[in-house]
Enzyme design. Sequence first.
Site, PDB file in Angstrom:
ATOM      1  N   ILE A   1      -4.226  -7.643  -0.467  1.00  0.00           N
ATOM      2  CA  ILE A   1      -3.443  -8.878  -0.520  1.00  0.00           C
ATOM      3  C   ILE A   1      -4.008  -9.915   0.452  1.00  0.00           C
ATOM      4  O   ILE A   1      -4.214 -11.071   0.101  1.00  0.00           O
ATOM      5  CB  ILE A   1      -1.958  -8.612  -0.188  1.00  0.00           C
ATOM      6  CG1 ILE A   1      -1.373  -7.558  -1.140  1.00  0.00           C
ATOM      7  CG2 ILE A   1      -1.163  -9.901  -0.231  1.00  0.00           C
ATOM      8  CD1 ILE A   1      -1.269  -7.988  -2.578  1.00  0.00           C
TER       9      ILE A   1
ATOM     10  N   ARG B   1      -4.788   1.374  -0.827  1.00  0.00           N
ATOM     11  CA  ARG B   1      -4.699  -0.059  -0.579  1.00  0.00           C
ATOM     12  C   ARG B   1      -4.528  -0.893  -1.840  1.00  0.00           C
ATOM     13  O   ARG B   1      -5.263  -0.719  -2.820  1.00  0.00           O
ATOM     14  CB  ARG B   1      -5.965  -0.538   0.158  1.00  0.00           C
ATOM     15  CG  ARG B   1      -5.842  -1.998   0.608  1.00  0.00           C
ATOM     16  CD  ARG B   1      -7.086  -2.526   1.275  1.00  0.00           C
ATOM     17  NE  ARG B   1      -6.837  -3.851   1.845  1.00  0.00           N
ATOM     18  CZ  ARG B   1      -7.774  -4.737   2.128  1.00  0.00           C
ATOM     19  NH1 ARG B   1      -9.048  -4.437   1.932  1.00  0.00           N
ATOM     20  NH2 ARG B   1      -7.449  -5.916   2.629  1.00  0.00           N
TER      21      ARG B   1
ATOM     22  N   GLY C   1      14.609 -12.744  -5.616  1.00  0.00           N
ATOM     23  CA  GLY C   1      15.806 -13.274  -4.980  1.00  0.00           C
ATOM     24  C   GLY C   1      16.706 -12.204  -4.403  1.00  0.00           C
ATOM     25  O   GLY C   1      17.860 -12.489  -4.049  1.00  0.00           O
TER      26      GLY C   1
ATOM     27  N   CYS D   1       0.834  -1.186   0.000  1.00  0.00           N
ATOM     28  CA  CYS D   1       0.000   0.000   0.000  1.00  0.00           C
ATOM     29  C   CYS D   1       0.874   1.243   0.000  1.00  0.00           C
ATOM     30  O   CYS D   1       2.088   1.189  -0.075  1.00  0.00           O
ATOM     31  CB  CYS D   1      -0.913   0.007   1.226  1.00  0.00           C
ATOM     32  SG  CYS D   1      -1.910  -1.481   1.412  1.00  0.00           S
TER      33      CYS D   1
ATOM     34  N   ILE E   1      12.514 -11.738 -18.083  1.00  0.00           N
ATOM     35  CA  ILE E   1      12.710 -10.823 -19.197  1.00  0.00           C
ATOM     36  C   ILE E   1      13.999 -11.189 -19.918  1.00  0.00           C
ATOM     37  O   ILE E   1      15.037 -11.420 -19.281  1.00  0.00           O
ATOM     38  CB  ILE E   1      12.782  -9.362 -18.700  1.00  0.00           C
ATOM     39  CG1 ILE E   1      11.395  -8.878 -18.265  1.00  0.00           C
ATOM     40  CG2 ILE E   1      13.335  -8.433 -19.759  1.00  0.00           C
ATOM     41  CD1 ILE E   1      10.416  -8.704 -19.410  1.00  0.00           C
TER      42      ILE E   1
ATOM     43  N   GLY F   1       2.784  -2.629   3.764  1.00  0.00           N
ATOM     44  CA  GLY F   1       3.654  -3.785   3.875  1.00  0.00           C
ATOM     45  C   GLY F   1       2.915  -5.070   4.180  1.00  0.00           C
ATOM     46  O   GLY F   1       1.698  -5.173   4.000  1.00  0.00           O
TER      47      GLY F   1
END
Length: 633
Positions: free
Chosen positions: A53, A50, A364, A2, A291, A76
């Site tokens: 999730i 917002r 990662g 958010c 990509i 978060g």
Amino acid sequence: MCGIAGLYHLQTAKPVEKARVRAMTEMIAHRGPDGSGVWTAPGVGLGHRRLSIIDLAGGTQPMASADGQAMLSYNGEVYNYRAVRAELEALGRAFRTSSDSEVIVEAWRQWGPDCLSRLNGMFAFAIHDRERGCLFLARDRLGVKPLFYAELSDGSVAFGSELKALLAHPLLRRSPDFSAVDDYLGLGYVPDDSSIVAGVNKLPAGHYLLLRRGAPLPRPVQWWDVSFADRARGGRAALEEELVGLMRAAVTDRMVSDVPLGAFLSGGVDSSAVVALMAEASRQAVKTCSIGFDHPDFDETRYAAAIAERFATDHRSRVVSADDHGLVDTLVAAFDEPFADASALPTYRVAELARETVTVALSGDGADEAFAGYRRLTFFQAEERVRGLLPLGFRRNLFGTLGRLYPKLDRAPQMLRAKSTLEGLGRSSEEAYALAVGVTGPALRRRLYTDRAVRDLQGHRAEDRYIAAMRAAPARDALDRAQYADLKIWLPGDILTKVDRTSMAVGLEAREPLLDYRLVEFAARLPVRMRVRGTTGKWLLKQAMRRYLPDDILFRRKMGFVTPISAWFRGPLADEARRIAKASSLVETGWFDPAALDGIVAEHQAGRFDHGRLLWQLMMLDRSLGRLFGAGR
């Protein structure tokens, strides 16, 4: 994921207009396209955007505590929220939703600032507590989520997830800070202890700010730090098992989501390890994306495809042009402050691709900092062995002289480009690493500056923060100190800023399991030989992952996202390079010498020197200054 914004009056409880807070949140609407909310009370206003999730129906913000005393606006995810909720319920706290947001506000009501140590996640949040009479601002341990703040002329403090939220307030004075310009040129980004807009601050990672009415703006309080002072005991096999267990827990914790979830997959060690552990934990095929580039020197899609096949993922790949520089203005708008890491271009593209099918993507990022994966760290460790054999005075005379005499061979094979190595051997460990991790060195920056700029800097130098961080590090040896500085400066300033702004620009939540604080603390305790052996970084991690990944993935040369910026300024961006020296915002500041800028461009385009990275820095700085401060400022 958010966006948050708000205002708090430090001296008197002046009314806060909802429209003003709403205008701040509208500037970061891309961070939360699924909903918005504003709450005000005397002297305070909280706003929220917002991206849904978890608990899609019940997680609306700003959110009040059950007793009505506290109000939260939060950006978060807290991955252990269920365990914290169970602890709070055992203490008598009641819950109305299934969201992690409510867990945070109730944890605050129960424990105050000590609630932070119980939260495992990425977050930046604001809590107004009427009973305690305060506003509490907090940021996660590693700085995954950003938080900007500034004291305004009316006595209020404005805060927000991005600089543009603060810029929406008419009382924020827009004046550039030249020390931040030097930081940007030296490091390639504006670090967390600096801001391109004078008077704006960033709450440091692992810190909180407790504001009380009637008191001056306080200094941030550090609530977490990582220590390299201790060493783990046990043999290689035991440490491998502990590492795999921590990685497995970190990945599975971050797979909790009520919306579609996937992963970035470059085909490198770190993203491949994350995908391997996701596949192990998932009943369905993991959604992955990568990509590729239409130039073989920059393309890694074959490695990503091999990992996708190995773990039977639902893989999507897209090839983009190696000349994909059309995103420049999009990136300038997303980052606000100048940002010179050109890998932001492909990072934006892979986030854009992921968002077509998922709302959450695991990456990662973080392992190179935690486990010493960068080549600069292995080179530094090798140089340190030489530095340890000879006193600094002798090295300064011998290697310093050789470094000055050795030619700068930008186009020569790497084995012949020894100038920086010789110069590094003639310096202290801290000075050598500070310069190695930088982009444009002090001498070249000085060539660009006018006398006025030098006076304005008053001795400020971008590299000095690295030197100070290394010298103050809770550490045992030089590699520890270099990694500590990277975790404190490079990681939040470059890597996490890049991922946050590019993913949020397309409404995607990125999660970094390899930055779980338990993993970072474990890595910091590893003996040096478990992190670096010879020219191999991330040694223990690579050994532990051999049960999942083939050696041609684990031990191939690291590529990362590479872009051909040097060629661009001799080709499609040649006119842009020439404009930098003639009619740019840089010239208008009075800080840059037009003749020096023109010389840099001429040297690069004639092929005498490779100034590609510097020209990219200057172009991005020019665009950012123009956007932030306008012509003539």
